[in-house]
Design an enzyme around this catalytic site. Structure first.
Site, PDB file in Angstrom:
ATOM      1  CG  LEU A 137      41.803   5.117  -8.434  1.00 11.39           C
ATOM      2  CD1 LEU A 137      41.839   6.683  -8.051  1.00 11.39           C
ATOM      3  CD2 LEU A 137      40.408   4.772  -8.326  1.00 11.39           C
ATOM      4  CB  SER A 138      44.598   4.327  -5.661  1.00  7.09           C
ATOM      5  OG  SER A 138      44.953   4.215  -4.266  1.00  7.09           O
ATOM      6  CB  ALA A 139      47.686   0.792  -5.684  1.00  5.49           C
TER       7      ALA A 139
END
Length: 363
Positions: A137-139
């Protein structure tokens, strides 16, 4: 209180406070200084698949699992899970450093630490090398995209949630620009960056991409760029997609010449930054950057990868593995050979160290 340690199938581990995960204590040189945690369902079948999970910023491995439900999905579907975890000494916000060249280069930094963790778990737990998957998720999603780019021969598939394409940023200012959807290389240039990252010519891992249309942290433009990057690798264009409606949500999917799904994309209307889950499924629950939308990305990603049948034992190690074609090339995940232990008295640490050296992951 110090974590308790013991040997589990040849890997030195400690236990977290809720006893659910086992911490990897010895898995190589760990140049990225990451932590690793494993989860194995009871009575895991031989040659089971492995899913590698990378959390988002401000999260921990345990908190992301509580929300996304990967360990509970593993119980239901029969695969092992490796959770990688960032430390504040590396990044104050617990973000994986997806924009730092040394951490996203083959053979160095955080990327090598993750690769070493995978090799240690595969060696210790008899994992099927042709069924290794990665998600984040995300980074964590951006770092998962980096792992797919620089170690494509390791993975059968990946899933990027609210992430960014590999090679889109090489510094912190660039990272903020790309997160806002500003600038960035062309899709063709992004694809070339992937090809140059490992020298790999294909076949490529299948890819699932998820994003919320109301994400103001990482612009949904990145989702389209990521899909474009991999479409170029697969030699396909956007117009070749099939559009479906799944549980009320739009799903675009691209298939190869053998009519097998190789790329899928979900854009969740009105969803902010986070992982979409369905708290009614008994596997996941809403939380920080985990959003109850009534659709479980964890379950659907697992099915896209073919893990609903993961509990069945695979072929014997000496059998020929069936190939799943991607275009005109078989999807056979190539791996360096793992050497035998140095002798009958070699301990578990020596076995893992020998495997890491044979795979070129340790000097």
């Amino acid at each position: 209180m110090a974590a308790r340690r013991k040997q589990i199938d040849g890997v030195l581990v400690g236990h977290d406070q809720n006893e659910r995960f086992s911490e990897l204590q010895a898995f190589g040189s760990n140049p990225g200084k990451l932590r690793g945690w494993t989860y194995r369902p009871k009575d895991l079948a031989p040659h089971a698949p492995l899913v590698v999970v990378l959390h988002g910023c401000t999260q921990s491995a345990a908190s992301y699992d509580r929300g996304a439900g990967w360990s509970r999905t593993a119980d239901r579907m029969g695969f092992a899970v490796l959770f990688t975890e960032q430390q504040r000494s590396n990044n104050a916000n617990l973000c994986f450093n997806w924009f730092v060249p040394v951490d996203t280069r083959r053979g160095s930094g955080e990327a090598l630490s993750i690769r070493q963790m995978i090799e240690a778990v595969v060696t210790a737990h008899d994992i099927d090398r042709t069924r290794i998957f990665i998600t984040g998720l995300s980074a964590g999603g951006a770092m998962a995209a980096a792992m797919l780019a620089i170690y494509p021969e390791v993975f059968a598939g990946g899933a990027i949630i609210a992430g960014l394409p590999y090679g889109s940023a090489n510094s912190l200012p660039q990272a903020f620009d790309r997160m806002r959807g500003h600038g960035g290389p062309t899709g063709r240039r992004l694809a070339t960056t992937v090809q140059q990252a490992s020298g790999h010519c294909g076949p490529w891992p299948k890819l699932s991409v998820w994003h919320g249309s109301a994400d103001t942290t990482v612009s949904p433009v990145n989702s389209d760029q990521l899909v474009g990057q991999w479409l170029t690798l697969f030699g396909q264009s956007r117009v070749q997609c099939e559009t479906q409606v799944h549980q009320g949500y739009r799903r675009d999917v691209w298939k190869n010449a053998a009519n097998e799904e190789v790329i899928e994309q979900y854009l969740i209307p009105g969803m902010a930054h986070g992982t979409p889950v369905d708290s009614a499924d008994g596997l996941s629950q809403g939380g920080s950057f985990v959003i109850d939308t009534g659709i479980s990305s964890t379950s659907l990603i697992s099915r896209f990868w073919g893990l609903e049948d993961a509990g069945s034992a695979g072929p014997s190690p000496d059998a020929c593995l069936p190939a799943t074609s991607v275009g005109h090339s078989p999807l056979v995940v190539a791996h360096p050979p793992v050497g035998p232990s140095s002798g009958p008295t070699a301990g578990p640490g020596q076995v893992i160290e020998s495997a890491l050296r044979a795979a070129g992951l340790m000097n």
